[in-house]
Motif scaffolding. Structure first.
Motif, PDB file in Angstrom:
ATOM      1  N   THR A 217      75.943  16.927  15.565  1.00  0.00           N
ATOM      2  CA  THR A 217      76.676  16.873  14.306  1.00  0.00           C
ATOM      3  C   THR A 217      76.986  15.425  13.938  1.00  0.00           C
ATOM      4  N   GLY A 218      77.154  15.175  12.664  1.00  0.00           N
ATOM      5  CA  GLY A 218      77.485  13.840  12.195  1.00  0.00           C
ATOM      6  C   GLY A 218      77.777  13.844  10.713  1.00  0.00           C
ATOM      7  N   SER A 219      78.222  12.719  10.204  1.00  0.00           N
ATOM      8  CA  SER A 219      78.533  12.623   8.775  1.00  0.00           C
ATOM      9  C   SER A 219      78.507  11.172   8.343  1.00  0.00           C
ATOM     10  N   ASN A 220      78.316  10.978   7.040  1.00  0.00           N
ATOM     11  CA  ASN A 220      78.478   9.671   6.419  1.00  0.00           C
ATOM     12  C   ASN A 220      79.201   9.871   5.097  1.00  0.00           C
ATOM     13  N   ASP A 221      79.111   8.915   4.203  1.00  0.00           N
ATOM     14  CA  ASP A 221      79.858   9.030   2.947  1.00  0.00           C
ATOM     15  C   ASP A 221      79.372  10.170   2.065  1.00  0.00           C
TER      16      ASP A 221
ATOM     17  N   THR B 210      77.791   8.146  13.277  1.00  0.00           N
ATOM     18  CA  THR B 210      76.593   8.495  14.017  1.00  0.00           C
ATOM     19  C   THR B 210      75.372   8.298  13.137  1.00  0.00           C
ATOM     20  N   GLU B 211      74.241   8.084  13.766  1.00  0.00           N
ATOM     21  CA  GLU B 211      73.003   7.886  13.021  1.00  0.00           C
ATOM     22  C   GLU B 211      72.609   9.198  12.334  1.00  0.00           C
ATOM     23  N   THR B 212      72.197   9.083  11.075  1.00  0.00           N
ATOM     24  CA  THR B 212      71.840  10.271  10.304  1.00  0.00           C
ATOM     25  C   THR B 212      70.666  10.991  10.952  1.00  0.00           C
TER      26      THR B 212
ATOM     27  N   GLY C 116      67.345  13.139  11.497  1.00  0.00           N
ATOM     28  CA  GLY C 116      66.095  13.055  10.748  1.00  0.00           C
ATOM     29  C   GLY C 116      65.960  14.123   9.698  1.00  0.00           C
ATOM     30  N   PHE C 117      66.329  15.368  10.037  1.00  0.00           N
ATOM     31  CA  PHE C 117      66.161  16.458   9.076  1.00  0.00           C
ATOM     32  C   PHE C 117      67.090  16.281   7.881  1.00  0.00           C
ATOM     33  N   ALA C 118      68.305  15.752   8.112  1.00  0.00           N
ATOM     34  CA  ALA C 118      69.239  15.528   7.012  1.00  0.00           C
ATOM     35  C   ALA C 118      68.774  14.352   6.151  1.00  0.00           C
ATOM     36  N   GLN C 119      68.270  13.313   6.803  1.00  0.00           N
ATOM     37  CA  GLN C 119      67.784  12.150   6.070  1.00  0.00           C
ATOM     38  C   GLN C 119      66.579  12.508   5.202  1.00  0.00           C
ATOM     39  N   GLU C 120      65.684  13.341   5.756  1.00  0.00           N
ATOM     40  CA  GLU C 120      64.501  13.762   4.999  1.00  0.00           C
ATOM     41  C   GLU C 120      64.889  14.588   3.783  1.00  0.00           C
ATOM     42  N   TRP C 121      65.843  15.498   3.966  1.00  0.00           N
ATOM     43  CA  TRP C 121      66.310  16.337   2.852  1.00  0.00           C
ATOM     44  C   TRP C 121      66.961  15.482   1.771  1.00  0.00           C
ATOM     45  N   ALA C 122      67.788  14.512   2.187  1.00  0.00           N
ATOM     46  CA  ALA C 122      68.452  13.645   1.217  1.00  0.00           C
ATOM     47  C   ALA C 122      67.431  12.807   0.458  1.00  0.00           C
ATOM     48  N   ALA C 123      66.397  12.354   1.159  1.00  0.00           N
ATOM     49  CA  ALA C 123      65.357  11.559   0.502  1.00  0.00           C
ATOM     50  C   ALA C 123      64.599  12.392  -0.522  1.00  0.00           C
ATOM     51  N   GLN C 124      64.308  13.650  -0.183  1.00  0.00           N
ATOM     52  CA  GLN C 124      63.609  14.531  -1.121  1.00  0.00           C
ATOM     53  C   GLN C 124      64.452  14.769  -2.370  1.00  0.00           C
TER      54      GLN C 124
END
Length: 435
Positions: A37-41, A98-100, A102-110
């Motif tokens: 689990t993790g989070s950013n802004d 925490t570092e984002t 990969g699956f969350a980063q990919e979804w956000a990029a899409q």
């Protein structure tokens, strides 16, 4: 509507599509089944172990908001997304820093790519005035024919008697609604379709049908004389028939600055479309309502809590007061109010509604703030003020209201709707609460 910062648990609860999803989410809102689990802004993410070997990948955009989960659920948000948000709101999981994943980063990029693609679409292409005028003329001719057909149907409805209308199957009402949709009158279509259920479900169906039929007849009369209506009257008429004003025509027309006090909010779901109404008041007393809509497969905007004070800029749609508005900037929380202001009596509220209806006869509901009223049991509940006047409640959790107020006089904000009050918030002991 955008939301910035960590959500409260009440806001997570408000995002739930139904009670069963929330109940299932509460069972999962514990660290046991969760990992990574993790989070950013902007994002919250995590993996939830289900019955299979591969854990579900859950991502939430807390600003939009938007949700993604690899589970097969068709609900938005699903129980996994709700559980993750519940833990995040309580500070029990999804720590920042925490570092984002990969699956969350990919979804956000899409999502960012799709948004950029939409922005790149040409929006300022020159329009052909002649073609635009022809499209408008064609639409007006279609709507004119639809109004005439609807007026004939109303005449037949009254001629045969309202009692006979109750014997008609739902398909009869749905057929009329379908013709109204074809005539580009979706606002009237929605009301007629709802009446097909109301005449069988409501004890006061006869009064309700007579009231609606009178309002529908007033719409047909006003439509025929629309060319002499004021801009405000015409805007209200457009709302009644369902001729929407594009948001692009509203955005940038004005900039109303806050802070804005959230008076209350209400969600509804007719099986086709979900709606959220949020009532706001500016320091100068201006009251507006922000409407959010979502299809069944989509989620509504994160609800704002009653009593919250927001820093935001709004623009209003045309029409008579209180007008619909839209956020033109993100809504940032500034704090929480301890009061909603000075409430009036029931008689004053009814007078204010009468004046508003005189300006716009097809107004659906009217916001009121009542002071010194008591919640009373009986039927679906009543509000009674110090003068002895009373209003029946509708869509009210009576037991919760009685428990919250303890029979003491309180401030209540709500919507007047066909002689009933829908309570949306109350002030108890210096705290604004949602029943």
């Amino acid at each position: 509507m955008c939301f910035m910062g960590r959500w409260s648990e009440q806001q997570v609860i408000g995002a739930a599509p139904d009670a069963s999803s929330l109940a299932a989410a509460r069972k999962l809102a514990r660290p046991g089944p969760w990992s990574d689990t993790g989070s950013n802004d902007d994002l919250v993410w995590g993996k939830c172990q289900g019955s299979g070997k591969t854990p579900y990948q859950v991502s939430v955009d807390t600003v939009a908001p938007a949700y993604r989960c690899s589970c097969p659920s068709r609900k938005f948000p699903c129980k996994h997304a709700l559980a993750l948000l519940l833990m995040w709101s309580r500070g029990e999981a999804a720590d920042a820093g925490t570092e984002t994943a990969g699956f969350a980063q990919e979804w956000a990029a899409q999502r960012a790519e799709r948004s950029a693609a939409r922005e790149k679409r040409p929006t300022d292409q020159p329009t052909d005035p002649a073609a635009q005028a022809k499209r408008l003329a064609d639409r007006m001719a279609l709507m004119d024919a639809g109004i005439e057909d609807f007026a004939r149907w109303l005449t037949d409805l009254v001629r045969t008697g309202l009692a006979s209308a109750r014997t008609q199957p739902y398909s009869w009402w749905d057929g009329v609604a379908a013709r109204l949709v074809d005539a580009q009158l979706p606002g009237l279509a929605e009301q007629v379709r709802a009446m097909g259920s109301d005449v069988h479900a409501r004890a006061d169906w006869a009064d309700h049908l007579l009231f609606r039929a009178g309002r529908w007849w007033a719409v047909t009369k006003a439509w025929r004389m629309r060319e002499i209506l004021t801009p405000e009257e015409l805007a209200d008429l457009r709302v009644a028939v369902g001729w929407a004003v594009p948001t692009a025509d509203v955005h940038g027309t004005e900039a109303l600055h806050g802070p804005w006090l959230v008076l209350g909010a209400h969600r509804s779901d007719d099986g086709r479309l979900k709606q959220q109404r949020t009532w706001l008041r500016a320091p100068d007393g201006t009251v507006v309502v922000v409407l959010d809509f979502a299809a069944q497969s989509e989620s509504l905007a994160t609800p704002q809590l009653a009593g919250a004070v927001l820093d935001a800029t709004l623009a209003r749609y045309p029409g008579s007061a209180p007008r619909r508005a839209m956020f033109t900037s993100p809504a940032a929380p500034l704090g929480t109010a301890t009061s909603l202001g000075d409430g009036g009596s029931i008689a004053q509220a009814m007078e204010a509604e009468s004046a508003a209806v005189a300006l716009s006869p097809w107004r659906e509901r009217h916001p009121v703030l009542l002071g010194g009223v008591r919640i009373c049991p009986g039927d679906h509940g009543w509000l009674r003020d110090g003068a002895g006047d009373a209003l029946p409640l509708v869509d009210a959790p009576l037991d919760a209201l009685l428990a919250l107020t303890g029979g003491h006089p309180v401030e209540v904000f709500g919507e007047l709707d066909e002689g009933h009050l829908r309570p949306l918030s109350a002030v108890v002991g210096g705290t604004v609460v949602t029943p």
